[in-house]
Design a protein around this motif. Sequence first.
Motif, short mmCIF file in Angstrom:
data_model
loop_
_atom_site.label_atom_id
_atom_site.label_comp_id
_atom_site.label_asym_id
_atom_site.label_seq_id
_atom_site.Cartn_x
_atom_site.Cartn_y
_atom_site.Cartn_z
N ALA A 1 0.85 -1.20 0.00
CA ALA A 1 0.00 0.00 0.00
C ALA A 1 0.89 1.24 0.00
CB ALA A 1 -0.93 0.00 1.21
N LYS A 2 0.25 2.41 -0.04
CA LYS A 2 0.99 3.67 -0.03
C LYS A 2 1.43 4.03 1.38
CE LYS A 2 -1.02 5.77 -4.16
NZ LYS A 2 -1.81 6.92 -4.69
N TYR B 1 -8.00 -0.17 7.23
CA TYR B 1 -7.19 0.68 6.35
C TYR B 1 -5.68 0.50 6.56
CZ TYR B 1 -11.64 3.00 5.48
OH TYR B 1 -12.94 3.26 5.14
N VAL B 2 -5.25 0.26 7.79
CA VAL B 2 -3.82 0.10 8.05
C VAL B 2 -3.44 -1.34 7.74
CG1 VAL B 2 -1.98 0.23 9.76
CG2 VAL B 2 -3.83 1.93 9.78
N LYS B 3 -2.75 -1.54 6.63
CA LYS B 3 -2.44 -2.89 6.16
C LYS B 3 -1.12 -3.41 6.71
CE LYS B 3 -6.18 -3.24 3.98
NZ LYS B 3 -7.20 -4.14 4.55
N ILE C 1 -7.36 7.87 9.23
CA ILE C 1 -6.95 7.26 7.97
C ILE C 1 -8.17 6.65 7.28
CG2 ILE C 1 -5.56 5.42 6.93
CD1 ILE C 1 -3.54 5.87 9.22
N SER C 2 -8.36 6.96 6.00
CA SER C 2 -9.57 6.50 5.31
C SER C 2 -9.26 5.78 3.99
CB SER C 2 -10.49 7.69 5.03
OG SER C 2 -9.82 8.66 4.23
N GLU C 3 -7.99 5.42 3.79
CA GLU C 3 -7.62 4.61 2.62
C GLU C 3 -6.54 3.63 3.04
OE1 GLU C 3 -5.69 6.86 -0.45
OE2 GLU C 3 -4.60 8.11 0.96
N GLU C 4 -6.35 2.60 2.24
CA GLU C 4 -5.37 1.58 2.59
C GLU C 4 -3.95 2.16 2.59
OE1 GLU C 4 -5.73 -1.95 0.26
OE2 GLU C 4 -7.72 -2.44 1.06
#
Length: 570
Positions: A16-17, A175-177, A152-155
Amino acid sequence: MLNVSGIAASAGIAIAKAFILEHPNYSVEKREINDVDAEIAKLDSALGKSQAELEAIKERTLQELGEKKAEIFASHLLILNDPELIDPVKAKIADDKVNAEFALNETATQFIEMFENMKSAYLQERAADMRDVTKRVLNHLLGIEFMSPAEISEEVIVLAEDLTPSDTAQLNRQYVKGFATNIGGRTSHSAIMARSLEIPAVVGTKDILAQAKQGDMIIVDGLDGHVLVNPTDDVIAEYRSKQEQYDAQRAEWRKLRDEPTVTVDNVHVELAANIGTPNDVAGVLENGGEAVGLYRTEFLYMGRDKLPSEDIQYNAYKAVLEKMEGKPVVVRTLDIGGDKELPYLDLPKEMNPFLGFRAVRLCLDRLDIFRTQLRALLRASVHGNLRVMFPMIATLGEFREAKAVLLEEKEKLVAEGIAVSDSIQLGIMVEIPSTAVLADQFAKEVDFFSIGTNDLIQYTMAADRMNERVSYLYQPYNPAILRLVKMVIDAAHREGKWVGMCGEMAGDETAIPLLLGLGLDEFSMSATSILPARSQITKLSRADMQELAAKALDMQTAEQVVELVQSIQA
C-alpha cells in the motif's frame, strides 16, 4: 527501488501507499498583535476548516463503524461551536492583543483543568474531547499538517519512528495494512501489538523515515524482515504471489482451529493467546485459542486523561470472561513502567525504568489504584474462569502483600453482598531471575507460574531489549535461559502446580520443541501464532523432545542450541 532491512515482527505481506506518522509540536508562544480583526479572521478560518474536517470524519465513521463510534465526533462539533469556548478566545485576542493560537491554548487549558476536577465522570471525559478539538484547531493556526491514525480512510502502510500504545490503539485494521518503524525489536510494544492486530510489520529498520516519503508505494515483508520502497510492477507481482502462498498456508492451519493440541505420543498442552483489549477475544476464538494466557490490563489505562473507574474496568473484564465462555482467562494486574507510561500519573523520570518503580512495585505503593483494579476483577470473577497474575514479583513478601490486598477487597465485597467467585487462581509472572531461582519456595504459595521471557531474558543477560546495539545478547535459546525455565517448571510440578509462558518465546518455532521437552503446560502467544504452533506440536513427540531439551541444557551457546533444533526440523 530501495530495499530496507529490519526485524520481521509480524508475519504477512502488505502492499500500500506510505502514511508517515510524526507527532507535531504543539508548543505555543505568546506574541503581541496589531491587527485584531485579522487575528480573529485567522481564528474563524481555522474553526471553519476544523468544522469541515469533523463533519467529514463523522459522516465516514457513521457509514463505516456505526452511530456509537460517530458520537465522539458529534461531541467534538458541539465543542467547536460552543460560544462558551469561542467567545472568551476572541475576547482575549481583542483585550490582550495576543495571537490566536496563544489565546485558544490558554482558554482551552482552563476548561480542560476545570473538567478534570469535576466529580461527574461524564464531565471528566469532556476534558479529552476538549484537548482533541484544541489540537485540531491549532493544526490550522500553526500550519501543521497532521492526521491522526484514527482518521486514515484509505489503505496505507504506516511508517514511524516508533508506535506508542495510544497510536496502536487508534489503528483501524480496515485501512492500516501494515507498518514499519525505525526502532524496536520483536519484543517491543509495537511488534507485540502488530501481532495482536494481525497486520504485517517490520521494526528496527533504523532509517525507513529517511528513505521513504508520504505517498510512496511500500511493500512490508513481515516474513523475512524487508521494506521495499517504490518497487517495480514485476516486484509487486512477485510479492502478491508470495502473499497468496502465505494465505494458502494460513488456510491449511485454519483447519486445525477446533482440534486439540496433542503430541504424537498423546500429551496435551494448552495453547492460549495474549490480548490487550476485549476486542482481541474474537481473534483468540477465530484462531482456536484454548485460553487467554495474558490479558494486558495496562491498555485500559492508556489513551485517556485519568485513571479508569472501577465500573469501566469491571465491564472490560466481564466482557472478556463472558466471551471466553468458561475457558481460562489469566489477567495481569497493572504493569506500567519500563516502556509503558501514563502521563497523568506524573511519575518521576528514572535512569533505568525497566529496573525501577513499575508493575507491582507501583501498585503496592499506590494502593488506591491497586484496590480499584482488584475490586473490578473480583466483581467480574463470577462471569467466567478468572485467574489473576501479579507482574514483576521479586520476593515472596511482595506476593504475600499483593495477595493480602486482594483478599481484603474480596472480604469487603462479600460484606457488601456482592458475589465473588471462590475458585480464582492466583499466580505470578516469573520475569526476574531471583524469582526463577527461588521458584521452589514460590511454588508452595502460588497457584501457577507464567514465565515472562521478554523481561526474564533481558534481566538475565543484562541487555536492554529495546537497545539495538546489544540486541545480539537477547538470546532466548541460551542454555542459561533454558536452565532457568527448567528450574521453574520442575519446581512447580513438584508442588502439583502448572506453568505457562506468556513471552514471545512461547510462539517461537525454534523454542517450541525445547519448551515441550522441558515440560511447559501452557503456551501463550499472539493469536495469529496459535495455529502454526498447533500444527508444529501435533507432529512432535514429548518423549523425543525431552531428549532434545536434555542435550540443549548441556550446550555452551545459543548458536549450538539453534543448530540442534534445526537438525530435527530438516
